[in-house]
Design an enzyme around this catalytic site. Structure first.
Site, PDB file in Angstrom:
ATOM      1  N   HIS A 158       0.794  -1.231   0.000  1.00 39.58           N
ATOM      2  CA  HIS A 158       0.000   0.000   0.000  1.00 39.58           C
ATOM      3  C   HIS A 158       0.825   1.279   0.000  1.00 39.58           C
ATOM      4  O   HIS A 158       0.263   2.371   0.089  1.00 39.58           O
ATOM      5  CB  HIS A 158      -0.978  -0.014   1.174  1.00 39.58           C
ATOM      6  CG  HIS A 158      -2.087  -1.009   0.983  1.00 39.58           C
ATOM      7  ND1 HIS A 158      -1.961  -2.332   1.350  1.00 39.58           N
ATOM      8  CD2 HIS A 158      -3.311  -0.900   0.414  1.00 39.58           C
ATOM      9  CE1 HIS A 158      -3.069  -2.975   1.031  1.00 39.58           C
ATOM     10  NE2 HIS A 158      -3.901  -2.135   0.463  1.00 39.58           N
ATOM     11  N   ARG A 168     -16.004  -3.950   2.772  1.00 42.79           N
ATOM     12  CA  ARG A 168     -15.905  -2.510   2.576  1.00 42.79           C
ATOM     13  C   ARG A 168     -16.026  -2.223   1.085  1.00 42.79           C
ATOM     14  O   ARG A 168     -15.833  -3.117   0.254  1.00 42.79           O
ATOM     15  CB  ARG A 168     -14.594  -1.949   3.117  1.00 42.79           C
ATOM     16  CG  ARG A 168     -13.375  -2.309   2.277  1.00 42.79           C
ATOM     17  CD  ARG A 168     -12.104  -1.763   2.908  1.00 42.79           C
ATOM     18  NE  ARG A 168     -11.985  -0.327   2.750  1.00 42.79           N
ATOM     19  CZ  ARG A 168     -11.190   0.256   1.854  1.00 42.79           C
ATOM     20  NH1 ARG A 168     -10.471  -0.462   1.024  1.00 42.79           N
ATOM     21  NH2 ARG A 168     -11.103   1.565   1.780  1.00 42.79           N
ATOM     22  N   ASN A 216     -14.692   0.228  -2.068  1.00 40.88           N
ATOM     23  CA  ASN A 216     -13.624   1.137  -2.462  1.00 40.88           C
ATOM     24  C   ASN A 216     -13.962   1.649  -3.856  1.00 40.88           C
ATOM     25  O   ASN A 216     -14.394   0.887  -4.710  1.00 40.88           O
ATOM     26  CB  ASN A 216     -12.296   0.365  -2.477  1.00 40.88           C
ATOM     27  CG  ASN A 216     -11.127   1.291  -2.635  1.00 40.88           C
ATOM     28  OD1 ASN A 216     -11.190   2.453  -2.233  1.00 40.88           O
ATOM     29  ND2 ASN A 216     -10.056   0.789  -3.241  1.00 40.88           N
TER      30      ASN A 216
END
Lengths: 314, 315
Positions: A168, A196, A198
């Site tokens: 990342h 989640r 994104n």
């Protein structure tokens, strides 16, 4: 179901926020079958056939987790989509039937000679998701296997074997945040899933945008105008799920990618307003990272025109 | 991970005069588990955790545990004296705070007494995978030790210790000396035994990440807990009574704090401390983290404290 109804719109507030925004998923699911199933699975297989080295990579240590993933995903499909899939055990042999594709997979659990591909490469050919195995090695999470056909500007070859935080590094201003995310992931309990969303933007309706073919699709960013944005610009949403594999204690990371052309997005007043305010308040470094800076004025111009047309206050 | 559900006692086996093994099954599919995992049993006298002892790769919809009778009125007494074949038990999990790390090149298990249980699932699992391991087992008497018959399957790999404490200490040291890089050590048993093994690994400079302790027992319990006041997110003032935890109070008030183990092990229920003194009794946070964080399930404030609770999720 039309693709618009099932589109996982990612914005919940009227300004850009940088959060982990994960929530637990009950029941714990790792994959979703959407209306584009057949079309997208065929595209995945075509990409795998033409560019196997780009789309599939693994390290030997991942094999146990791969088998666990194969069993998990086949079981899940048969449990939650019984009209499309079935999964039976006859002694040591398992039979998975994919009724949507009229196919059958027969294998002996943990017997590599019983299948033509590695287990993750096999099970990934029956789902729309990209599947990544992250090994929990006590001193970090390492990317140890992946079937990645629809990446958003990253390369599996480049990140294979890398640690989560290192992977990342390109994300702006993330150093402290990503440590927390990693800790959060290491605390996920067995048989539990978190989800989640994104988002990013893709120019053209193209799911496969790997770093390796950047020269083909990246240049389209120069072609966006206020006039063609409705057709050319797509909101790209990745529904990302993290699941703790109970037997190996590794993490299965699945990514289901959805694309929505702006012409369809602006037909929903709430979506239009939220998307506009989020793009407008997006910090410069993130706009750069997501590749939006090149055409941000054109994009905002298009959205402002739509807002005006639909008489929505900005 | 499943919240509370019922399982049925399918079989009870007397392993030694003090130890019984229970097979728990379900009509619906039970979740898979990994070697070293445990099941939580919700018994009338409270929650009890027991390691699963079956091979995770050969599990056929049942969970097996082994329980040593330790006291006259605790959970183990209840299981030994009151539980019969056909009875239902309320359970949750399985969960795992003692997973096997497949990156190990070789594994050394150290067990004492009933501390053998997590290794009963790890040994057949690693055998199936073709991985090498050895077991060093401290017992009172070799022939009458728990699971002696099972252990005979691994004759070449099992070493019994039954001498004095000094002798054991010497044997542990010899077992750990001159090991190759990539060797992992797992230890489970009484506190003093675990300390002896872990101290020896430190003296011999094993990296701490390859030494795994079954931190099964809850963290040191605070004796005579006292009530304390908490200010949450600079607003709400709560009173945590002596017989409840901060986590319980926060959940009752509707704060979305995530939690899992409730024993100060997993770190899920962490909150930020902005002021006041805290008695930490978890085994998760580092000393540095304890400066401004606490685990709300087991740690308590003194008098008055102020905390911040993140609204969105467990981060």
């Amino acid at each position: 179901m039309s693709s618009k109804v099932e589109f996982p719109f990612p914005f919940t507030s009227d300004h850009y926020e940088y959060t982990n925004n994960s929530s637990p998923l009950i029941p714990a699911r790792t994959v979703t079958v959407s209306s584009n199933y057949v079309e997208e699975v065929r595209l995945k297989r075509k990409l795998l056939e033409e560019n196997h080295e780009r789309c599939y990579r693994s390290l030997p240590i991942s094999l146990e987790s791969q088998w666990e993933t194969l069993l998990l995903v086949f079981r899940e499909l048969a449990t939650y989509e019984p009209e499309h899939f079935s999964f039976k055990r006859r002694g040591n042999t398992y039979v998975f039937t994919n009724h949507l594709l009229q196919e059958e997979e027969t294998f002996v659990y943990r017997d590599h000679s019983s299948i033509d591909f590695e287990p993750l490469d096999l099970v990934g050919r029956h789902v729309q998701e990209d599947l990544i195995v992250m090994g929990d090695r006590h001193d970090g999470l390492f990317l140890e296997a992946g079937q990645l056909c629809f990446p958003s500007n990253w390369s599996l070859t480049f990140v294979l074997g890398m640690e989560f935080k290192t992977i990342h590094t390109p994300v702006p201003a993330i150093a402290e945040f990503i440590e927390k995310v990693e800790r959060f992931i290491t605390r996920i309990r067995p048989n539990t899933a978190w989800e989640r969303k994104n988002w990013s933007i893709t120019i053209s309706h193209k799911l496969d945008t790997p770093l390796e073919t950047y020269s083909d699709w990246g240049k389209l960013r120069y072609h966006v105008t206020k006039e063609n944005a409705g057709e050319l610009v797509n909101l790209r949403v990745e529904v990302q799920r993290l699941f703790r594999l109970p037997v190996t204690n590794d993490i299965l990371f699945s990514i289901h990618t959805y694309l929505l052309p702006l012409n369809e997005l602006v037909a929903n007043d709430d979506w239009l307003k939220k998307f506009y305010t989020n793009v407008k308040t997006l910090p410069q470094e993130l706009a750069d990272y997501k590749g939006i800076s090149l055409y941000k004025p054109e994009l905002l111009g298009f959205l402002e025109k739509a807002l005006k047309r639909r008489k929505i206050e900005r | 991970m499943k919240d509370r559900y019922q399982v049925k006692v399918e079989q009870i086996k007397q392993v030694t005069p003090q130890i019984k093994a229970f097979t728990l099954s379900s009509e619906t599919a039970v979740d898979p588990f990994g070697a070293g995992a445990h099941l939580t049993l919700h018994l009338p006298m409270g929650d009890r955790q027991y390691s699963l002892i079956n091979n995770p790769l050969e599990m056929t919809n049942d969970y097996q545990i082994a329980v040593k009778k330790v006291s006259a009125n605790g959970g183990s007494h209840y299981l030994h004296e009151h539980l019969e074949v056909g009875d239902s038990v309320l359970v949750s999990g399985p969960d795992n705070y003692f997973p096997v790390h497949l990156e190990a090149q070789h594994v050394i298990f150290f067990a004492a007494g009933i501390g053998i249980t997590p290794f009963l699932s790890m040994m057949p699992y690693l055998s199936t995978l073709g991985k090498t391991f050895e077991l060093h087992y401290a017992v009172k008497n070799v022939e009458s030790c728990p699971f002696y018959e099972e252990l005979l399957k691994y004759t070449e790999q099992v070493f019994f210790y039954s001498g004095s404490r000094e002798e054991k200490k010497k044997q542990v040291r010899e077992a750990l000396e001159n090991r190759k890089i990539g060797t992992h050590v797992y230890v489970c048993g009484p506190e003093t035994f675990m300390e002896m093994v872990v101290d020896t690994t430190r003296e011999l400079r094993f990296p701490s990440r390859v030494v795994h302790e079954e931190r099964f027992r809850p963290a040191a319990k605070i004796r005579n807990p006292k009530p304390f006041r908490v200010t949450v997110n600079g607003g709400d003032e709560l009173l945590v009574k002596e017989n409840e935890s901060l986590l319980e109070r926060l959940l009752d008030e509707g704060y979305p704090v995530s939690y899992a183990c409730r024993m100060g092990i997993c770190g899920s229920c962490e909150v930020t401390v902005c002021g006041g003194e805290v008695i930490h009794s978890d085994t998760f946070l580092t000393e540095k983290e304890k400066e401004n964080k606490m685990l709300s399930c087991v740690s308590r404030g003194v008098g008055e404290i102020a905390i911040n609770v993140v609204e969105t999720n467990s981060m």
